[in-house]
Design a protein around this motif. Structure first.
Motif, PDB file in Angstrom:
ATOM      1  N   PRO A   1      -2.442  -0.204   7.672  1.00 29.21           N
ATOM      2  CA  PRO A   1      -1.686  -1.008   6.699  1.00 29.21           C
ATOM      3  C   PRO A   1      -0.682  -0.169   5.930  1.00 29.21           C
ATOM      4  O   PRO A   1      -0.871   1.042   5.748  1.00 29.21           O
ATOM      5  CB  PRO A   1      -2.766  -1.525   5.745  1.00 29.21           C
ATOM      6  CG  PRO A   1      -4.080  -1.136   6.326  1.00 29.21           C
ATOM      7  CD  PRO A   1      -3.842  -0.024   7.273  1.00 29.21           C
ATOM      8  N   GLY A   2       0.361  -0.843   5.437  1.00 28.30           N
ATOM      9  CA  GLY A   2       1.344  -0.211   4.569  1.00 28.30           C
ATOM     10  C   GLY A   2       1.207  -0.777   3.167  1.00 28.30           C
ATOM     11  O   GLY A   2       0.860  -1.952   2.995  1.00 28.30           O
ATOM     12  N   VAL A   3       1.469   0.049   2.167  1.00 28.13           N
ATOM     13  CA  VAL A   3       1.419  -0.390   0.772  1.00 28.13           C
ATOM     14  C   VAL A   3       2.826  -0.823   0.371  1.00 28.13           C
ATOM     15  O   VAL A   3       3.795  -0.117   0.658  1.00 28.13           O
ATOM     16  CB  VAL A   3       0.916   0.748  -0.137  1.00 28.13           C
ATOM     17  CG1 VAL A   3       0.934   0.329  -1.601  1.00 28.13           C
ATOM     18  CG2 VAL A   3      -0.495   1.161   0.294  1.00 28.13           C
ATOM     19  N   VAL A   4       2.918  -2.011  -0.245  1.00 25.77           N
ATOM     20  CA  VAL A   4       4.234  -2.582  -0.576  1.00 25.77           C
ATOM     21  C   VAL A   4       4.264  -3.020  -2.046  1.00 25.77           C
ATOM     22  O   VAL A   4       3.236  -3.007  -2.723  1.00 25.77           O
ATOM     23  CB  VAL A   4       4.555  -3.812   0.336  1.00 25.77           C
ATOM     24  CG1 VAL A   4       4.724  -3.384   1.778  1.00 25.77           C
ATOM     25  CG2 VAL A   4       3.479  -4.893   0.205  1.00 25.77           C
ATOM     26  N   GLY A   5       5.434  -3.411  -2.490  1.00 29.91           N
ATOM     27  CA  GLY A   5       5.573  -3.979  -3.836  1.00 29.91           C
ATOM     28  C   GLY A   5       5.419  -2.924  -4.931  1.00 29.91           C
ATOM     29  O   GLY A   5       5.646  -1.739  -4.698  1.00 29.91           O
ATOM     30  N   ASP A   6       4.983  -3.386  -6.114  1.00 30.26           N
ATOM     31  CA  ASP A   6       4.885  -2.476  -7.261  1.00 30.26           C
ATOM     32  C   ASP A   6       3.933  -1.321  -6.996  1.00 30.26           C
ATOM     33  O   ASP A   6       4.143  -0.208  -7.496  1.00 30.26           O
ATOM     34  CB  ASP A   6       4.407  -3.255  -8.500  1.00 30.26           C
ATOM     35  CG  ASP A   6       5.507  -4.167  -9.032  1.00 30.26           C
ATOM     36  OD1 ASP A   6       6.683  -3.954  -8.631  1.00 30.26           O
ATOM     37  OD2 ASP A   6       5.193  -5.079  -9.808  1.00 30.26           O
ATOM     38  N   ALA A   7       2.879  -1.573  -6.234  1.00 29.23           N
ATOM     39  CA  ALA A   7       1.903  -0.504  -5.966  1.00 29.23           C
ATOM     40  C   ALA A   7       2.530   0.627  -5.160  1.00 29.23           C
ATOM     41  O   ALA A   7       2.030   1.758  -5.164  1.00 29.23           O
ATOM     42  CB  ALA A   7       0.690  -1.074  -5.218  1.00 29.23           C
ATOM     43  N   ALA A   8       3.625   0.348  -4.475  1.00 27.05           N
ATOM     44  CA  ALA A   8       4.236   1.353  -3.593  1.00 27.05           C
ATOM     45  C   ALA A   8       5.195   2.288  -4.341  1.00 27.05           C
ATOM     46  O   ALA A   8       5.641   3.284  -3.770  1.00 27.05           O
ATOM     47  CB  ALA A   8       4.979   0.656  -2.447  1.00 27.05           C
ATOM     48  N   ARG A   9       5.454   1.985  -5.615  1.00 29.25           N
ATOM     49  CA  ARG A   9       6.405   2.828  -6.383  1.00 29.25           C
ATOM     50  C   ARG A   9       5.849   4.248  -6.501  1.00 29.25           C
ATOM     51  O   ARG A   9       4.733   4.440  -7.005  1.00 29.25           O
ATOM     52  CB  ARG A   9       6.603   2.235  -7.783  1.00 29.25           C
ATOM     53  CG  ARG A   9       7.898   1.442  -7.917  1.00 29.25           C
ATOM     54  CD  ARG A   9       8.123   0.987  -9.351  1.00 29.25           C
ATOM     55  NE  ARG A   9       7.180  -0.072  -9.713  1.00 29.25           N
ATOM     56  CZ  ARG A   9       6.274   0.022 -10.681  1.00 29.25           C
ATOM     57  NH1 ARG A   9       6.186   1.099 -11.424  1.00 29.25           N
ATOM     58  NH2 ARG A   9       5.441  -0.979 -10.932  1.00 29.25           N
ATOM     59  N   GLY A  10       6.590   5.218  -5.999  1.00 27.37           N
ATOM     60  CA  GLY A  10       6.163   6.622  -6.092  1.00 27.37           C
ATOM     61  C   GLY A  10       4.852   6.880  -5.363  1.00 27.37           C
ATOM     62  O   GLY A  10       4.114   7.809  -5.703  1.00 27.37           O
ATOM     63  N   PHE A  11       4.556   6.072  -4.396  1.00 28.48           N
ATOM     64  CA  PHE A  11       3.247   6.150  -3.728  1.00 28.48           C
ATOM     65  C   PHE A  11       3.122   7.442  -2.924  1.00 28.48           C
ATOM     66  O   PHE A  11       4.042   7.850  -2.216  1.00 28.48           O
ATOM     67  CB  PHE A  11       3.095   4.951  -2.783  1.00 28.48           C
ATOM     68  CG  PHE A  11       1.699   4.757  -2.278  1.00 28.48           C
ATOM     69  CD1 PHE A  11       0.751   4.097  -3.032  1.00 28.48           C
ATOM     70  CD2 PHE A  11       1.330   5.242  -1.030  1.00 28.48           C
ATOM     71  CE1 PHE A  11      -0.543   3.904  -2.571  1.00 28.48           C
ATOM     72  CE2 PHE A  11       0.038   5.066  -0.557  1.00 28.48           C
ATOM     73  CZ  PHE A  11      -0.897   4.384  -1.328  1.00 28.48           C
ATOM     74  N   ASP A  12       1.969   8.047  -3.035  1.00 23.33           N
ATOM     75  CA  ASP A  12       1.677   9.251  -2.237  1.00 23.33           C
ATOM     76  C   ASP A  12       0.354   8.993  -1.535  1.00 23.33           C
ATOM     77  O   ASP A  12      -0.693   8.863  -2.171  1.00 23.33           O
ATOM     78  CB  ASP A  12       1.575  10.455  -3.177  1.00 23.33           C
ATOM     79  CG  ASP A  12       1.220  11.715  -2.418  1.00 23.33           C
ATOM     80  OD1 ASP A  12       2.052  12.623  -2.369  1.00 23.33           O
ATOM     81  OD2 ASP A  12       0.103  11.783  -1.862  1.00 23.33           O
ATOM     82  N   ASP A  13       0.393   8.884  -0.211  1.00 20.93           N
ATOM     83  CA  ASP A  13      -0.790   8.449   0.536  1.00 20.93           C
ATOM     84  C   ASP A  13      -1.993   9.370   0.333  1.00 20.93           C
ATOM     85  O   ASP A  13      -3.139   8.931   0.323  1.00 20.93           O
ATOM     86  CB  ASP A  13      -0.459   8.253   2.031  1.00 20.93           C
ATOM     87  CG  ASP A  13       0.166   9.471   2.686  1.00 20.93           C
ATOM     88  OD1 ASP A  13       0.322  10.510   2.020  1.00 20.93           O
ATOM     89  OD2 ASP A  13       0.501   9.371   3.888  1.00 20.93           O
ATOM     90  N   HIS A  14      -1.725  10.669   0.118  1.00 21.28           N
ATOM     91  CA  HIS A  14      -2.819  11.620  -0.080  1.00 21.28           C
ATOM     92  C   HIS A  14      -3.514  11.410  -1.404  1.00 21.28           C
ATOM     93  O   HIS A  14      -4.748  11.366  -1.487  1.00 21.28           O
ATOM     94  CB  HIS A  14      -2.261  13.044  -0.001  1.00 21.28           C
ATOM     95  CG  HIS A  14      -2.923  13.813   1.066  1.00 21.28           C
ATOM     96  ND1 HIS A  14      -4.128  14.420   0.859  1.00 21.28           N
ATOM     97  CD2 HIS A  14      -2.585  14.009   2.362  1.00 21.28           C
ATOM     98  CE1 HIS A  14      -4.498  14.984   1.985  1.00 21.28           C
ATOM     99  NE2 HIS A  14      -3.589  14.747   2.926  1.00 21.28           N
ATOM    100  N   ARG A  15      -2.662  11.277  -2.444  1.00 21.71           N
ATOM    101  CA  ARG A  15      -3.233  11.059  -3.783  1.00 21.71           C
ATOM    102  C   ARG A  15      -4.019   9.749  -3.808  1.00 21.71           C
ATOM    103  O   ARG A  15      -5.102   9.654  -4.382  1.00 21.71           O
ATOM    104  CB  ARG A  15      -2.120  11.023  -4.834  1.00 21.71           C
ATOM    105  CG  ARG A  15      -1.650  12.401  -5.252  1.00 21.71           C
ATOM    106  CD  ARG A  15      -1.233  12.440  -6.720  1.00 21.71           C
ATOM    107  NE  ARG A  15      -0.335  11.359  -7.069  1.00 21.71           N
ATOM    108  CZ  ARG A  15       1.004  11.429  -6.973  1.00 21.71           C
ATOM    109  NH1 ARG A  15       1.582  12.528  -6.560  1.00 21.71           N
ATOM    110  NH2 ARG A  15       1.747  10.399  -7.307  1.00 21.71           N
ATOM    111  N   PHE A  16      -3.470   8.739  -3.120  1.00 24.92           N
ATOM    112  CA  PHE A  16      -4.164   7.443  -3.051  1.00 24.92           C
ATOM    113  C   PHE A  16      -5.529   7.604  -2.359  1.00 24.92           C
ATOM    114  O   PHE A  16      -6.552   7.118  -2.849  1.00 24.92           O
ATOM    115  CB  PHE A  16      -3.297   6.437  -2.286  1.00 24.92           C
ATOM    116  CG  PHE A  16      -4.055   5.244  -1.775  1.00 24.92           C
ATOM    117  CD1 PHE A  16      -4.532   4.277  -2.655  1.00 24.92           C
ATOM    118  CD2 PHE A  16      -4.313   5.094  -0.416  1.00 24.92           C
ATOM    119  CE1 PHE A  16      -5.251   3.177  -2.185  1.00 24.92           C
ATOM    120  CE2 PHE A  16      -5.026   4.001   0.059  1.00 24.92           C
ATOM    121  CZ  PHE A  16      -5.500   3.045  -0.825  1.00 24.92           C
ATOM    122  N   ALA A  17      -5.533   8.302  -1.218  1.00 25.41           N
ATOM    123  CA  ALA A  17      -6.793   8.450  -0.472  1.00 25.41           C
ATOM    124  C   ALA A  17      -7.828   9.191  -1.316  1.00 25.41           C
ATOM    125  O   ALA A  17      -9.019   8.848  -1.312  1.00 25.41           O
ATOM    126  CB  ALA A  17      -6.540   9.178   0.848  1.00 25.41           C
TER     127      ALA A  17
END
Ligand code: PLP
Length: 407
Positions: free
Chosen positions: A338-354
């Motif tokens: 899946p891809g993260v979209v919308g407001d949650a995707a602002r400045g998104f860093d997949d590593h930090r999220f994981a």
């Protein structure tokens, strides 16, 4: 005297395998502290309660007394004959047991088949996203990965024009992963025909990783590459790990097809490298004829109502219901990306999220950038858990994403 430092190979700094990397190590620490983690990082059926089919287990048990000697470097004749027959049944005629190489999983054969091919600086066209062993093995065999993009908006299918534009005088091979890990895309025949034509025009070896060949959903078809390639040299990889749920048995195979005059030297090189490592795990090879005997044990799992089908449906529904996620529903294999979209995707860093997802919600996923992509808003989960557990996972993912969207 100070103890000398053991220096390691420089090019290792270019190699990553985050499916079992830093995040997985942190997950083990959390488990040691008593936390129950849901680990979706590895496509390991045995870890989710799947067993290898009983008739395959029996085949090993029945032959365990015959497994003491080294086998031929290419593999046991009966296993190789079964693999050649399996390819013939799906349209690849004119191949025999002599064209089959059995290895300790497809992993070992990926390494051997690139080692047999590459001189320093040679280029390999790899999909992005890729299964990262392909990049690692290219680099560690002194090659250079050159990525062709498989974009979400194109259903994660490659663009043959882009592939051809990337061909240089150093290019040696085109790698396909079909059905794809991590995206689940399954490649249509017309696309494969165009890629074969590119390999033919530029004298490139085709390498088709088909380890998920029996795992497709909702009428999606798997098209084997070798019958389309015909005389064009092609290595087709398959094995027991996924379709037959026997990862730990370490049995994979590669079939070399194409004009025998064109593949003669390559065949000898593979044979030599196979001989240097003596042989593949012998007990597991006794299960190959049973695995390929025609008893379809994966079909019921991927059909409507089957566990993998329902797991995929649970993930597709959770992503469709989430304001923060977008999913190209997989046609095949054992993953969703899946891809993260919308407001949650602002400045998104997949590593930090994981990391945040693991620390706060005890769910382990693989950041999308681990699959050699130039974007950082995706992650991969395996479809192997029970559907209800996946629904719970996506509730937790949504909680983290909602916090990010509100921040
Ligand atoms: N190729 C792909 C695309 C994979 O996803 C995997 C394992 O996840 C492998 C190869 C390695 O498989 P094996 O267990 O046969 O070494």
């Amino acid at each position: 005297m100070p103890t000398p430092h053991v220096a390691t190979r420089e090019r290792l700094s270019e190699v990553r395998y985050e499916i079992r990397g830093e995040l997985a190590r942190r997950a083990r620490e959390l488990e040691a502290q008593g936390h129950a983690l849901i680990k979706l990082n590895i496509g390991n059926p045995g870890a989710f309660g799947f067993r290898a089919p009983e008739h395959m287990q029996r085949a090993i048990a029945d032959h365990i007394h015959d497994t003491d000697p080294y086998a031929h470097q290419q593999g046991l004749p009966a296993a190789r004959e079964a693999i050649a027959a399996h390819h013939a049944a799906r349209g690849m005629h004119g191949v025999s047991a002599d064209d089959v190489f059995i290895g300790n999983g497809v992993s070992e054969l990926i390494d051997i088949s690139l080692r047999a091919l590459l001189d320093p600086g040679d280029e390999v066209l790899l999909p992005s996203p890729d299964y990262p062993l392909w990049s690692a093995a290219t680099i560690l065999n002194d090659g250079r990965p050159v990525y062709y993009r498989c974009r979400a908006e194109d259903g994660f299918l490659p663009d043959p024009d882009e592939i051809e534009a990337l061909v240089s005088t150093h290019t040696r091979a085109i790698v396909l992963i079909n059905p794809n890990n991590p995206t689940g895309a399954s490649y249509p025949r017309a696309l494969l025909e165009r890629i074969v034509a590119i390999a033919a025009r530029h004298g490139l070896l085709l390498m088709s990783d088909e380890i998920y060949d029996g795992i497709t959903y909702d009428g999606a078809r798997f098209e084997p590459l070798a019958p389309i390639a015909g005389d064009v040299p092609c290595m087709s990889f398959g094995g027991l790990s996924k379709v037959h749920r026997a990862c730990g048995w370490r049995v994979g195979w590669a079939l070399l097809s194409g004009d025998p005059a064109a593949t003669r030297d390559y065949r000898h090189a593979i044979d030599l490298l196979g001989a240097l490592r003596l042989c593949a795990n012998v007990p597991g090879q006794f299960a190959v004829p049973a695995a390929l005997s025609g008893l379809d044990t994966i079909g019921p799992l991927v059909a409507p109502g089957g566990r993998l089908h329902e797991a995929r449906r649970a993930v597709a529904e959770a992503c469709a219901a989430s304001p923060h996620l977008e999913l190209r529903v997989p046609d095949g294999a054992l993953y969703a990306f899946p891809g993260v979209v919308g407001d949650a995707a602002r400045g998104f860093d997949d590593h930090r999220f994981a990391l945040e997802l693991m620390e706060t919600e005890h769910v382990l996923v693989v950041p999308g950038s681990s699959f050699n992509v130039p974007f950082r808003n995706h992650f991969r989960v395996t479809l192997l858990p029970e559907p209800e557990q996946l629904r719970e996972v996506f509730r937790r993912i949504d909680r983290v994403l909602a916090r990010r969207a509100a921040a």
